[in-house]
Design an enzyme around this catalytic site. Structure first.
Site, PDB file in Angstrom:
ATOM      1  CD  GLN A 232      -0.811  -0.768   3.618  1.00 28.96           C
ATOM      2  OE1 GLN A 232      -2.302  -0.920   3.597  1.00 28.96           O
ATOM      3  NE2 GLN A 232      -0.399  -1.300   4.687  1.00 28.96           N
ATOM      4  CG  HIS A 262      -8.087   3.592  18.086  1.00 23.52           C
ATOM      5  ND1 HIS A 262      -8.120   4.435  17.600  1.00 23.52           N
ATOM      6  CD2 HIS A 262      -8.062   2.299  17.216  1.00 23.52           C
ATOM      7  CE1 HIS A 262      -7.472   4.121  16.146  1.00 23.52           C
ATOM      8  NE2 HIS A 262      -7.641   2.945  16.067  1.00 23.52           N
ATOM      9  CG  ASP A 286      -3.457   2.387  14.013  1.00 26.08           C
ATOM     10  OD1 ASP A 286      -3.523   1.628  15.013  1.00 26.08           O
ATOM     11  OD2 ASP A 286      -4.221   2.780  13.186  1.00 26.08           O
ATOM     12  CG  ASP A 306      -0.547  -4.729  10.084  1.00 24.82           C
ATOM     13  OD1 ASP A 306      -2.021  -4.192  10.478  1.00 24.82           O
ATOM     14  OD2 ASP A 306      -0.186  -4.383   9.208  1.00 24.82           O
ATOM     15  CG  ASP A 340      -2.966 -12.976   4.565  1.00 19.59           C
ATOM     16  OD1 ASP A 340      -3.907 -13.087   5.421  1.00 19.59           O
ATOM     17  OD2 ASP A 340      -2.911 -12.624   3.665  1.00 19.59           O
ATOM     18  CB  ALA A 341      -4.756 -11.262   9.828  1.00 23.05           C
ATOM     19  CG  ASP A 358      -9.114  -1.755  12.985  1.00 30.17           C
ATOM     20  OD1 ASP A 358     -10.194  -1.503  12.358  1.00 30.17           O
ATOM     21  OD2 ASP A 358      -8.618  -1.044  13.620  1.00 30.17           O
TER      22      ASP A 358
END
Lengths: 497, 541
Positions: A232, A262, A286, A306, A340-341, A358
């Site tokens: 990305q 959050h 993040d 993540d 990769d979740a 998320d």
């Protein structure tokens, strides 16, 4: 052999303008990507048709003109689109398609003109066709390799655009040089080529500044960080004390109100789980959800999965970001997994008392699968007996069908659900779904920890849906049909129009 | 640009130049060609001398063949408590349900999907429930399936006029009259799907044996599907291409060569519904039906031996067989004698015709009854990256090209549930060589060079990806199936020899999808299931 140059340049302009710009600026929408290419190909057809109106004597001269025009338009197109996008999203598409059409039409004229010019001078037609097309495709091949591997990573899109523009000018100059007398008004055309060359060269030199200004225009603020990862493009902007993160142009958070998001994501679940020891976060690179989770002393371990190591690295090292997430990645209780979740969840054997999901919104068939019965069923295996799952579920106001489809899918996977929503000024109305195994869950009446946003009353309202947010009738997201992707697309279409 | 970057850029430029120079070469693929069963098959066909048996094996039940029929029989025997079973795997483990792999990738080298089973296919629903693929209500109107295995959207797309669109039958850019004709066709087959004969049975059922024998329907077997379509006024070119594609996809030949009954069976018999998928959905796995074959194998009992049957006969005390084992290239044959109380010949009829002693005693005369076999080419393109897509609908599970003589390609990683697409994948291209005669196609396949085979395999991939395909392809694993499936030509329903083999009464039974005349997982499983039930004394259901 000059045809090498001609044609490589056709390939370049083609791959560059059509492919990269659409995906870069408009994002990942399949529809837009295909319409841009469709428009380009159609325009090429128009160009090819128009080429018949060029008389035989004019062929070379027109070819030079066409090359110069492509050079100017194509070369500057990336910059123009960037600037256009920055200023206004409305006429942006008009600009995009107009540019794509013009460039496409010009490129469409190239090959017919080259063939005619060469046909008049040499070679059997069969040889000619074979050679021209061979080099045309070779040019495409070379660019297909250079473009992603060398040019964009090292030069950036805008500068690459200018570079190709310069190549087109070079082709024009070469043509004038090689065919000398055969080109009408050669002197005038040399001058024109020089002017275009200078303009493009200036653009090339200034492209960093152009990108900076246009991204600044796009995001409205100064750019603090901008990195492109294999997954990305991240842009972090700052205006006074407001830090904003954009991924592929989509706002992820604003430091001014992210605490609302959050706190709402984390605390309704964790306040009700005073015994929770282990917590799982899927996505959330993040570290902001992490910050809220780590406030609970009863939480002994948090696993965060993540995909993108560049993101978690940025958020664990950049000073103003660690200030924002309270250096959450440095907490010894945090176990970071860059994977990769969806793959990770299939392989892990750990169980967790609370899980926060998320993920990016379900905007493609691939992402839609992360909101499916099999994914939630796999997740359910990883939740301890009285544990809780919270899923980021798009906006129940802007995308009600998508939101309630996710809710229905969680129920189909065997969860009991407690849908809720909150207002985040920079996002609008946003939704979550809390899911439990037993259904014996009710919103907390008070919070042990001090909150900036949440209170007993706010929490009560979060779990109530006003009449204008009544759940629509939806089906669950079955992978065979992937209704969710359709709902999401249609819902946001209605909003944006 | 820093120095290091410059060097990297220069190196890449150089590599780009090399790639350009090697353009011609890049069209060639690094290919491995597999001819399952060819070496041993030709040895048996040519009746070459075999060494005398060096040992004798005894077993209660001998199963010859490790395809779906043999494995289903073995599993069913285990369920009925019979564990003294010896299965000879034949030249290729899992037969037409075989799969392959490359690193973490799995791909099919044979059949790759199973339609949601029909109401009559209780034998299939039972095993799917046992394997956890049906999670709820296996015998109901709408069972719930594990969605990981139901083909995910987008399921299929068709390349039509330089763009991909949804479905197999192009609709965009097609005239209203053509579309109306297609609707008329689907309405007509829908009514056939409901139709029942005077015997109360459905006109077209899976298993085929459960279909009505009412002459109203069986008369359709007297003509070709193409002739039937002509007679009903279905002449729209798009529709006819699609129907032809379906015939080639399921039967290996064009509509002109297959029975109208078989053509309609394709559209009418598969009425399986699901609680969580649409009608017409199919089940699939990265490795194709090899997934089910592996589960069937695990659910059985008794040894599986890598040997083939060279001779099979009914003896005084049961069944006698000669098993042959060879090296991978078909050389160095060794044999063993097998004495079994019961036998199940779970092999295709063209092999049975060479192996069975006195087939006429079983009512089967090869010269009269042997069906034609369609040859198939299955090619797995192992890709290091996804090649760039042309405009339109994104990459689907099944991707076909309108007007193509080939059968398109499936994506082995399509069912992955991932945040990011995998780095590598396999595209499996199928080609039934229907444009040649069955024998001519087979001969061509045996003669063809690796380059010719990969070029044929790329019939649809080539136009879809152009030069990007060789660039992304690491290697191509080609599987040549000379006798992939029996073709249901007109008249196949009344094949006397096949009918005779269906009604064995021991000690030797026959079990293969060829007994149904069409090549389907459900049919193969049906005959295996029936044979095992017969041996264990359960009457056929």
């Amino acid at each position: 052999m000059i045809s090498v140059f001609f044609v490589a340049s056709c390939g370049l302009a083609y791959e560059l303008v059509a492919g990269a710009l659409s995906s870069y600026l408009i994002g990942d929408s399949v529809l837009q990507f295909s319409t841009v290419i469709g428009c380009y190909l159609f325009a090429m057809g128009v160009g090819a048709h128009l080429s018949r109106y060029v008389t035989d004597e004019d062929v070379l001269a027109r070819f030079v003109d066409v090359e110069l025009a492509i050079g100017l338009l194509g070369g500057a197109s990336a910059a123009l689109l960037f600037l256009g996008f920055a200023w206004s999203a409305g006429p942006f598409r008009a600009l995009l398609y107009a540019l794509v059409f013009l460039i496409g039409a010009l490129v469409g004229m190239e090959i017919p003109l080259v063939m005619r010019a060469l046909n008049a001078r040499e070679a059997r037609f069969a040889d000619l066709v074979s050679r021209v097309l061979t080099f045309d495709y070779l040019g495409s091949l070379a660019i297909a390799l250079l473009f992603p591997l060398v040019l964009v990573p090292h030069l950036g899109l805008v500068r690459t655009g200018f570079l190709f523009g310069l190549v087109n000018v070079g082709v024009a100059a070469w043509t004038i040089h090689a065919f000398g007398g055969a080109v009408a008004n050669a002197r005038g055309r040399v001058l024109r080529a020089g002017a275009v060359f200078l303009a493009l060269g200036a653009g090339f030199a200034a492209s960093d500044r152009l990108v900076y200004f246009s991204e600044r225009g796009m995001f409205g603020d100064d750019i603090a960080y901008a990195i492109t990862t294999p997954y990305q493009r991240l842009v972090l902007t700052r205006w006074k004390d407001d830090l904003r993160l954009y991924i592929n142009g989509n706002l992820q958070f604003s430091s001014r109100d992210e605490y609302r998001y959050h706190e709402a994501l984390v605390h309704p679940a964790l306040q009700s789980l005073p015994w929770a020891r282990s917590v799982l976060v899927l996505g959330g690179g993040d570290g902001l959800a992490l910050r809220e989770i780590l406030r609970y002393p009863n939480v002994r371990q948090v696993t965060l999965v993540d995909l993108d190591p560049r993101v978690t690295e940025l958020f664990s090292t950049a000073p103003d970001l660690t200030a924002l997430n309270h250096a959450s990645f440095h907490d010894p209780r945090v176990h970071l997994v860059n994977a990769d979740a969806a793959r990770w969840i299939e392989s892990t054997t750990d169980t967790f008392d609370a899980v926060f999901v998320d993920f990016p919104d379900p905007s493609s068939f691939a992402l839609g699968k992360l909101y499916s019965v099999p994914f939630y069923a796999a997740l359910r295996q990883r939740v301890s007996a009285h544990g809780t799952v919270v899923v980021q579920a798009t906006s129940p106001y802007f995308a009600p069908h998508a939101y309630w489809c996710i809710e229905a899918t969680l129920r189909e996977a065997g969860f009991h659900t407690a849908p809720y929503h909150t207002y985040v000024p920079s996002f609008g109305e946003w939704g979550f779904i809390l899911a439990t195994e037993d259904g014996a869950w009710s919103p907390p009446a008070a919070y042990r920890l001090p909150m900036r946003y949440l209170s007993a009353e706010v929490t009560r309202e979060m779990f109530a849906f006003p009449p204008d947010m009544t759940p629509p009738k939806v089906e669950a997201n079955h992978l065979n049909t992937q209704a969710l992707v359709r709902y999401f697309d249609e819902d946001w279409h209605r909003v944006i129009r | 640009m820093r120095r290091r970057d410059f060097i990297a850029a220069a190196a890449t430029l150089g590599a780009g130049g090399l790639a350009v120079a090697g353009f011609e070469d890049s069209q060639r693929y690094d290919a491995t060609i597999d001819y399952p069963g060819r070496a041993i098959g030709h040895r048996l066909r040519d009746a070459r001398e075999l060494p005398p048996p060096s040992e004798t094996w005894r077993t209660e039940v001998l199963i010859a063949g490790s395809g779906i029929a043999g494995l289903t029989a073995r599993r069913q025997l285990a369920r009925r408590g019979r564990t003294d079973v010896l299965l000879l795997a034949g030249p290729e483990r899992h037969g037409n349900a075989a799969g392959g792999g490359d690193g973490e990738l799995r791909y099919p080298t044979g059949a790759h999907y199973l339609p949601l089973p029909s109401r009559e296919s209780t034998h299939v629903r039972e095993l799917l429930a046992d394997f956890g693929i049906i999670t709820r209500d296996p015998y109901g109107e709408r069972p719930t399936y594990d969605e990981r295995f139901v083909v995910h959207a987008p399921a299929e797309r068709v390349w039509y006029r330089r763009a991909w669109q949804d479905g197999y039958l192009p609709t965009e850019g097609v005239g209203a009259a053509e579309r109306a004709q297609a609707e008329r066709f689907f309405a007509e087959v829908a009514s056939f799907a409901q139709a029942r004969g005077s015997d109360g049975r459905r006109a077209f059922a899976v298993p085929v044996e459960h279909s009505s024998t009412d002459a109203r329907f069986t008369v359709l077997d007297a003509q070709s599907f193409a002739a039937w379509l002509d007679g009903r006024g279905y002449d729209a070119p798009g529709l006819r291409w699609y129907l032809d594609y379906c015939c080639r996809d399921d039967y290996g030949r064009c509509a002109t060569e297959i029975s109208a009954w078989a053509g309609l069976h394709y559209f009418c018999a598969r009425d399986g519904d699901a609680a969580n998928a649409e009608r017409g959905a199919v089940l699939t796995w990265p490795e194709g039906l090899s997934y089910l074959a592996t589960h069937l194998e695990a659910a059985g009992a008794g040894a599986i031996v890598p040997a083939s049957v060279a001779r099979l006969r009914v003896g005084a005390d049961g069944v006698e067989a000669l098993a042959v084992m060879t090296d991978a290239d078909g050389g160095n044959p060794r044999t063993a004698r097998i004495l079994a109380r019961y036998g199940i010949a779970a092999m295709p009829l063209y092999v049975l015709a060479h192996v069975l002693v006195d087939p006429e005693k079983h009512g089967f005369t090869a010269g009269r009854d042997l069906p034609e076999y369609a040859p198939w080419l299955v090619a797995n393109f192992i890709l290091d990256a996804f090649p760039g897509e042309r405009p339109g609908v994104p990459l689907a599970w099944d991707n076909v090209r309108y007007g193509s003589p080939s059968l398109g390609y499936v994506v082995s990683t399509h069912q992955d549930i991932r945040l990011d697409r995998p780095a590598r994948t396999a595209f499996t291209a199928y080609h039934a060589l229907a444009e040649r005669g069955a024998r001519a196609g087979r001969e061509w396949l045996m003669r063809a060079s690796a380059r010719e085979l990969t070029e044929l395999a790329a019939t649809d991939l080539g136009p879809a990806y152009g030069w990007r395909l060789p660039l992304c392809t690491r290697r191509v694993a080609v599987t040549v199936r000379g006798h992939a499936m029996a073709v249901p030509r007109p008249g196949f329903l009344s094949n006397a020899g096949v009918r005779a083999l269906r009604t064995g009464n021991g000690p030797l039974w026959f079990a293969h999808t060829d007994l149904s005349g069409v090549s389907l997982f459900e049919e193969a499983a049906w005959w295996g299931y029936r044979a095992a039930n017969a041996i264990t004394g359960h009457p056929p259901t």
